[in-house]
Motif scaffolding. Structure first.
Motif, mmCIF file in Angstrom:
data_model
loop_
_atom_site.group_PDB
_atom_site.id
_atom_site.type_symbol
_atom_site.label_atom_id
_atom_site.label_comp_id
_atom_site.label_asym_id
_atom_site.label_seq_id
_atom_site.Cartn_x
_atom_site.Cartn_y
_atom_site.Cartn_z
ATOM 1 N N ASN A 117 -38.721 -45.987 0.813
ATOM 2 C CA ASN A 117 -38.255 -47.354 1.043
ATOM 3 C C ASN A 117 -36.823 -47.540 0.548
ATOM 4 O O ASN A 117 -35.969 -48.103 1.251
ATOM 5 N N GLN A 118 -36.538 -47.048 -0.658
ATOM 6 C CA GLN A 118 -35.191 -47.168 -1.205
ATOM 7 C C GLN A 118 -34.182 -46.360 -0.392
ATOM 8 O O GLN A 118 -33.036 -46.774 -0.203
ATOM 9 N N THR A 119 -34.604 -45.203 0.110
ATOM 10 C CA THR A 119 -33.732 -44.383 0.951
ATOM 11 C C THR A 119 -33.357 -45.127 2.226
ATOM 12 O O THR A 119 -32.193 -45.101 2.660
ATOM 13 N N ILE A 120 -34.325 -45.787 2.839
ATOM 14 C CA ILE A 120 -34.046 -46.557 4.057
ATOM 15 C C ILE A 120 -33.080 -47.697 3.766
ATOM 16 O O ILE A 120 -32.120 -47.934 4.521
ATOM 17 N N MET A 121 -33.298 -48.405 2.660
ATOM 18 C CA MET A 121 -32.413 -49.521 2.324
ATOM 19 C C MET A 121 -30.986 -49.047 2.054
ATOM 20 O O MET A 121 -30.012 -49.677 2.480
ATOM 21 N N MET A 122 -30.850 -47.914 1.373
ATOM 22 C CA MET A 122 -29.513 -47.393 1.075
ATOM 23 C C MET A 122 -28.839 -46.867 2.338
ATOM 24 O O MET A 122 -27.614 -46.963 2.495
ATOM 25 N N ALA A 123 -29.631 -46.309 3.254
ATOM 26 C CA ALA A 123 -29.062 -45.858 4.528
ATOM 27 C C ALA A 123 -28.516 -47.042 5.318
ATOM 28 O O ALA A 123 -27.430 -46.966 5.906
ATOM 29 N N LEU A 124 -29.237 -48.137 5.328
ATOM 30 C CA LEU A 124 -28.747 -49.343 6.013
ATOM 31 C C LEU A 124 -27.506 -49.896 5.328
ATOM 32 O O LEU A 124 -26.613 -50.431 5.989
ATOM 33 N N ALA A 125 -27.450 -49.766 3.998
ATOM 34 C CA ALA A 125 -26.282 -50.269 3.273
ATOM 35 C C ALA A 125 -25.017 -49.518 3.632
ATOM 36 O O ALA A 125 -23.906 -50.055 3.520
ATOM 37 N N LEU A 126 -25.165 -48.265 4.073
ATOM 38 C CA LEU A 126 -23.995 -47.459 4.406
ATOM 39 C C LEU A 126 -23.545 -47.658 5.856
ATOM 40 O O LEU A 126 -22.516 -47.131 6.267
ATOM 41 N N VAL A 127 -24.311 -48.429 6.622
ATOM 42 C CA VAL A 127 -24.013 -48.610 8.047
ATOM 43 C C VAL A 127 -22.622 -49.204 8.261
ATOM 44 O O VAL A 127 -21.844 -48.735 9.098
ATOM 45 N N VAL A 128 -22.298 -50.250 7.521
ATOM 46 C CA VAL A 128 -21.010 -50.922 7.709
ATOM 47 C C VAL A 128 -19.872 -49.988 7.346
ATOM 48 O O VAL A 128 -18.872 -49.881 8.072
ATOM 49 N N ILE A 129 -20.011 -49.261 6.239
ATOM 50 C CA ILE A 129 -18.951 -48.362 5.793
ATOM 51 C C ILE A 129 -18.776 -47.210 6.779
ATOM 52 O O ILE A 129 -17.653 -46.802 7.086
ATOM 53 N N ALA A 130 -19.895 -46.691 7.299
ATOM 54 C CA ALA A 130 -19.815 -45.570 8.232
ATOM 55 C C ALA A 130 -19.119 -45.950 9.530
ATOM 56 O O ALA A 130 -18.584 -45.075 10.223
ATOM 57 N N SER A 131 -19.088 -47.224 9.860
ATOM 58 C CA SER A 131 -18.397 -47.657 11.080
ATOM 59 C C SER A 131 -16.897 -47.382 10.999
ATOM 60 O O SER A 131 -16.216 -47.307 12.031
ATOM 61 N N MET A 132 -16.370 -47.215 9.792
ATOM 62 C CA MET A 132 -14.939 -46.946 9.631
ATOM 63 C C MET A 132 -14.543 -45.572 10.168
ATOM 64 O O MET A 132 -13.358 -45.325 10.404
ATOM 65 N N ILE A 133 -15.509 -44.671 10.333
ATOM 66 C CA ILE A 133 -15.197 -43.353 10.879
ATOM 67 C C ILE A 133 -15.831 -43.177 12.259
ATOM 68 O O ILE A 133 -16.141 -42.066 12.675
ATOM 69 N N GLY A 134 -16.050 -44.285 12.946
ATOM 70 C CA GLY A 134 -16.490 -44.217 14.338
ATOM 71 C C GLY A 134 -17.971 -44.093 14.555
ATOM 72 O O GLY A 134 -18.390 -43.606 15.617
ATOM 73 N N ALA A 135 -18.798 -44.532 13.603
ATOM 74 C CA ALA A 135 -20.240 -44.415 13.769
ATOM 75 C C ALA A 135 -20.797 -45.431 14.762
ATOM 76 O O ALA A 135 -21.885 -45.274 15.274
ATOM 77 N N ARG A 136 -20.061 -46.496 15.001
ATOM 78 C CA ARG A 136 -20.450 -47.566 15.926
ATOM 79 C C ARG A 136 -21.723 -48.262 15.425
ATOM 80 O O ARG A 136 -22.059 -48.211 14.263
ATOM 81 N N GLY A 137 -22.403 -48.957 16.330
ATOM 82 C CA GLY A 137 -23.590 -49.693 15.917
ATOM 83 C C GLY A 137 -23.257 -51.042 15.316
ATOM 84 O O GLY A 137 -22.185 -51.609 15.535
#
Length: 285
Positions: free
Chosen positions: A215-235
């Motif tokens: 559960n914590q892994t999923i929440m932390m993965a979602l937390a990185l979504v916005v930051i990952a968009s800076m390198i073209g992850a989209r979404g």
């Protein structure tokens, strides 16, 4: 007064990364292609499937995990709301990245957690590494990923895995270590091997802690979504980033709401599954 050691360190790291790219670039390319081989079909399936099919799939997973019609209907409504926000395709892109990242984190995290629980040496080796992984700002993870794999979804997945795996390793280790020693000794008395004890006693008893780690892994993965968009992850992260860049708070808010909806859905479903598995184990015991 000060000795300038920053520039030599930076130069050494730059030289090392350049050496890696020149001499072992084919390895990173192979890793990237392997990840894309898994990610692209999932992404295309989620984006190409009718929205009603995805909503039904979420509802089916929620019901299988919780056996609760309230949670099932709530999950279906929340996923439907993402479409009403006009962010369906972005949400499916984010979902594909999250699914691949969390699966990789589980494959890496649970075995390492088990190894740490069964060996003091492995635990002492992993603890400082995990401390470092959880201390480094999340944005820093994107730098080596972008340098070695270029821009796009591959470095975003790898950065997400590195960022989100430590809690799963720690909670798996903690859960197995806290299994009652009397139960383990009873299993040994009946002739169970170490593998049988691990599979039949320790992991089932540690399941609540392991599920909390997932559960914590999923929440932390979602937390990185916005930051990952800076390198073209989209979404959905890209939607938030565009809102920030264009000074459109409404656009950023919509992306944030969609991310929160996904977080709520994943949190409720994973916690419900953890409770069901624990109840099943207790009833079976």
């Amino acid at each position: 007064m000060f000795i300038d050691i920053g520039k030599p360190i930076a130069d050494a790291v730059n030289t090392f990364v350049e050496w890696l790219i020149i001499n072992h670039g084919h390895i990173f390319e192979a890793i990237g292609n392997a990840l894309l081989t898994v990610l692209v079909p999932i992404d295309q399936t989620l984006r190409g499937a009718p929205p009603w099919a995805i909503i039904l799939a979420f509802g089916a997973v929620a019901f299988a995990a919780s056996r609760s019609w309230i949670i099932t209907v709530a999950v279906a409504i929340l996923i439907w709301m993402i479409g009403n926000l006009g962010l369906w395709e972005q949400a499916m892109q984010t979902l594909a990245i999250i699914l691949v990242s969390v699966c990789l984190a589980i494959v890496i995290g649970i075995p390492l957690g088990v190894a740490a629980a069964r060996s003091r040496f492995v635990q002492s080796l992993l603890n400082p590494i995990l401390d470092l992984m959880q201390t480094i700002p999340s944005f820093v993870y994107l730098i080596p990923g972008a340098m070695l794999f270029g821009l796009g979804k591959v470095p975003a997945i790898l950065a997400t895995v590195i960022y989100a795996t430590p809690p799963l390793i720690r909670l798996t280790d903690l859960g197995i270590r806290h299994v009652d020693h009397e139960v383990i000794e009873a299993s040994r008395a009946f002739g169970a091997s170490r593998w049988q004890i691990l599979k039949g006693v320790q992991i089932p008893l540690a399941l609540p802690s392991i599920m909390q780690g997932i559960n914590q892994t999923i929440m932390m993965a979602l937390a990185l979504v916005v930051i990952a968009s800076m390198i073209g992850a989209r979404g959905l992260g890209e939607t938030v980033l565009v809102g920030l860049q264009r000074q459109e708070p409404g656009t950023g808010l919509l992306g944030g709401i969609a991310i929160v909806i996904l977080a709520i859905v994943f949190d409720r479903v994973s916690q419900a599954l953890g409770r069901r598995l624990q109840a099943y184990r207790t009833a079976g015991g």
